[in-house]
Design a protein around this motif. Structure first.
Motif, PDB file in Angstrom:
ATOM      1  N   MET A 127      -1.051  60.058  -4.725  1.00  9.35           N
ATOM      2  CA  MET A 127      -0.882  60.656  -6.036  1.00  9.35           C
ATOM      3  C   MET A 127      -2.244  60.821  -6.697  1.00  9.35           C
ATOM      4  N   ASP A 128      -2.466  61.987  -7.248  1.00  7.04           N
ATOM      5  CA  ASP A 128      -3.705  62.282  -7.959  1.00  7.04           C
ATOM      6  C   ASP A 128      -3.518  61.927  -9.430  1.00  7.04           C
ATOM      7  N   ILE A 129      -4.050  60.794  -9.842  1.00 10.76           N
ATOM      8  CA  ILE A 129      -3.865  60.315 -11.214  1.00 10.76           C
ATOM      9  C   ILE A 129      -4.481  61.281 -12.227  1.00 10.76           C
ATOM     10  N   ASN A 130      -5.570  61.950 -11.851  1.00  7.82           N
ATOM     11  CA  ASN A 130      -6.177  62.912 -12.767  1.00  7.82           C
ATOM     12  C   ASN A 130      -5.273  64.111 -13.002  1.00  7.82           C
ATOM     13  N   LYS A 131      -4.638  64.593 -11.950  1.00 11.77           N
ATOM     14  CA  LYS A 131      -3.706  65.716 -12.079  1.00 11.77           C
ATOM     15  C   LYS A 131      -2.520  65.308 -12.952  1.00 11.77           C
ATOM     16  N   PHE A 132      -2.000  64.104 -12.713  1.00 11.50           N
ATOM     17  CA  PHE A 132      -0.892  63.618 -13.527  1.00 11.50           C
ATOM     18  C   PHE A 132      -1.300  63.530 -14.996  1.00 11.50           C
ATOM     19  N   SER A 133      -2.465  62.990 -15.268  1.00  9.26           N
ATOM     20  CA  SER A 133      -2.956  62.865 -16.641  1.00  9.26           C
ATOM     21  C   SER A 133      -3.084  64.227 -17.309  1.00  9.26           C
ATOM     22  N   GLU A 134      -3.625  65.191 -16.569  1.00 11.34           N
ATOM     23  CA  GLU A 134      -3.774  66.554 -17.099  1.00 11.34           C
ATOM     24  C   GLU A 134      -2.430  67.182 -17.415  1.00 11.34           C
ATOM     25  N   ARG A 135      -1.500  67.038 -16.492  1.00 12.52           N
ATOM     26  CA  ARG A 135      -0.179  67.638 -16.686  1.00 12.52           C
ATOM     27  C   ARG A 135       0.549  66.962 -17.850  1.00 12.52           C
ATOM     28  N   LEU A 136       0.454  65.649 -17.923  1.00  6.22           N
ATOM     29  CA  LEU A 136       1.101  64.921 -19.011  1.00  6.22           C
ATOM     30  C   LEU A 136       0.539  65.374 -20.352  1.00  6.22           C
ATOM     31  N   SER A 137      -0.767  65.446 -20.444  1.00  9.75           N
ATOM     32  CA  SER A 137      -1.424  65.880 -21.671  1.00  9.75           C
ATOM     33  C   SER A 137      -1.024  67.303 -22.041  1.00  9.75           C
ATOM     34  N   HIS A 138      -1.031  68.181 -21.058  1.00 12.10           N
ATOM     35  CA  HIS A 138      -0.665  69.581 -21.288  1.00 12.10           C
ATOM     36  C   HIS A 138       0.769  69.706 -21.823  1.00 12.10           C
ATOM     37  N   CYS A 139       1.686  68.994 -21.193  1.00 12.98           N
ATOM     38  CA  CYS A 139       3.088  69.050 -21.620  1.00 12.98           C
ATOM     39  C   CYS A 139       3.260  68.506 -23.038  1.00 12.98           C
ATOM     40  N   MET A 140       2.548  67.452 -23.341  1.00 13.35           N
ATOM     41  CA  MET A 140       2.629  66.886 -24.682  1.00 13.35           C
ATOM     42  C   MET A 140       2.081  67.871 -25.717  1.00 13.35           C
ATOM     43  N   GLN A 141       0.965  68.506 -25.397  1.00 12.17           N
ATOM     44  CA  GLN A 141       0.371  69.477 -26.320  1.00 12.17           C
ATOM     45  C   GLN A 141       1.299  70.665 -26.536  1.00 12.17           C
ATOM     46  N   GLU A 142       1.896  71.159 -25.458  1.00 10.55           N
ATOM     47  CA  GLU A 142       2.814  72.297 -25.570  1.00 10.55           C
ATOM     48  C   GLU A 142       3.992  71.985 -26.476  1.00 10.55           C
ATOM     49  N   ARG A 143       4.424  70.749 -26.473  1.00 13.76           N
ATOM     50  CA  ARG A 143       5.601  70.352 -27.249  1.00 13.76           C
ATOM     51  C   ARG A 143       5.226  69.699 -28.583  1.00 13.76           C
ATOM     52  N   HIS A 144       3.914  69.680 -28.860  1.00 15.31           N
ATOM     53  CA  HIS A 144       3.398  69.098 -30.109  1.00 15.31           C
ATOM     54  C   HIS A 144       3.844  67.642 -30.277  1.00 15.31           C
ATOM     55  N   LEU A 145       3.686  66.877 -29.181  1.00 14.37           N
ATOM     56  CA  LEU A 145       4.066  65.466 -29.181  1.00 14.37           C
ATOM     57  C   LEU A 145       2.832  64.594 -29.090  1.00 14.37           C
ATOM     58  N   ASN A 146       2.841  63.508 -29.824  1.00 15.66           N
ATOM     59  CA  ASN A 146       1.806  62.496 -29.630  1.00 15.66           C
ATOM     60  C   ASN A 146       2.412  61.361 -28.802  1.00 15.66           C
ATOM     61  N   GLY A 147       1.617  60.349 -28.533  1.00 13.42           N
ATOM     62  CA  GLY A 147       2.087  59.248 -27.692  1.00 13.42           C
ATOM     63  C   GLY A 147       3.299  58.531 -28.259  1.00 13.42           C
ATOM     64  N   ASN A 148       3.327  58.353 -29.566  1.00 14.38           N
ATOM     65  CA  ASN A 148       4.472  57.689 -30.197  1.00 14.38           C
ATOM     66  C   ASN A 148       5.736  58.531 -30.082  1.00 14.38           C
ATOM     67  N   ASP A 149       5.582  59.847 -30.259  1.00 17.02           N
ATOM     68  CA  ASP A 149       6.736  60.739 -30.126  1.00 17.02           C
ATOM     69  C   ASP A 149       7.311  60.670 -28.711  1.00 17.02           C
ATOM     70  N   LEU A 150       6.417  60.773 -27.723  1.00 12.66           N
ATOM     71  CA  LEU A 150       6.872  60.741 -26.335  1.00 12.66           C
ATOM     72  C   LEU A 150       7.458  59.381 -25.982  1.00 12.66           C
ATOM     73  N   ALA A 151       6.893  58.336 -26.536  1.00 14.24           N
ATOM     74  CA  ALA A 151       7.436  56.992 -26.304  1.00 14.24           C
ATOM     75  C   ALA A 151       8.872  56.907 -26.806  1.00 14.24           C
ATOM     76  N   ALA A 152       9.117  57.457 -27.986  1.00 13.09           N
ATOM     77  CA  ALA A 152      10.460  57.420 -28.558  1.00 13.09           C
ATOM     78  C   ALA A 152      11.449  58.231 -27.716  1.00 13.09           C
ATOM     79  N   LEU A 153      10.987  59.343 -27.169  1.00 15.04           N
ATOM     80  CA  LEU A 153      11.857  60.198 -26.357  1.00 15.04           C
ATOM     81  C   LEU A 153      12.112  59.640 -24.961  1.00 15.04           C
TER      82      LEU A 153
END
Length: 108
Positions: free
Chosen positions: A1-27
């Motif tokens: 598993m490429d941790i950098n790719k995962f980090s990039e994708r996670l960040s991108h998805c969060m930005q697209e959905r206007h979510l911060n870490g707390n929002d995603l944690a709740a979901l």
């Protein structure tokens, strides 16, 4: 598993959905601290957490892990469901030619 790719994708998805870490944690049920570690490449996610995050972000696990570039396989199903009969025949022809049959015998 490429941790950098995962980090990039996670960040991108969060930005697209206007979510911060707390929002995603709740979901997702994954702690905000753990999400932060994923975003910074400090921790490799468990399979369970990848599944929770993918579900919360409404993307496939494969996309989140960087295994393919289509973020949402549900989108493909949705588009197929509204295609004309002729277009569906063309799509099935392409899938059978390039993707193999994989045991599917009934077309919709």
């Amino acid at each position: 598993m490429d941790i950098n790719k995962f980090s990039e994708r996670l960040s991108h998805c969060m930005q697209e959905r206007h979510l911060n870490g707390n929002d995603l944690a709740a979901l997702s049920g994954v702690t905000a601290a753990t999400i932060s570690r994923y975003l910074n490449g400090l921790r490799t996610p468990t399979v369970d957490n990848v599944m929770l995050l993918a579900d919360a972000l409404d993307v496939s696990v494969d996309y989140l892990l960087g295994l393919h570039n289509i973020p949402d396989d549900k989108m493909l199903v949705s588009l197929y469901s509204v295609a004309s009969s002729d277009d569906k025949r063309v799509l099935w022809t392409l899938l059978e030619r390039y993707g193999g049959n994989h045991g599917t015998t009934k077309r919709q």
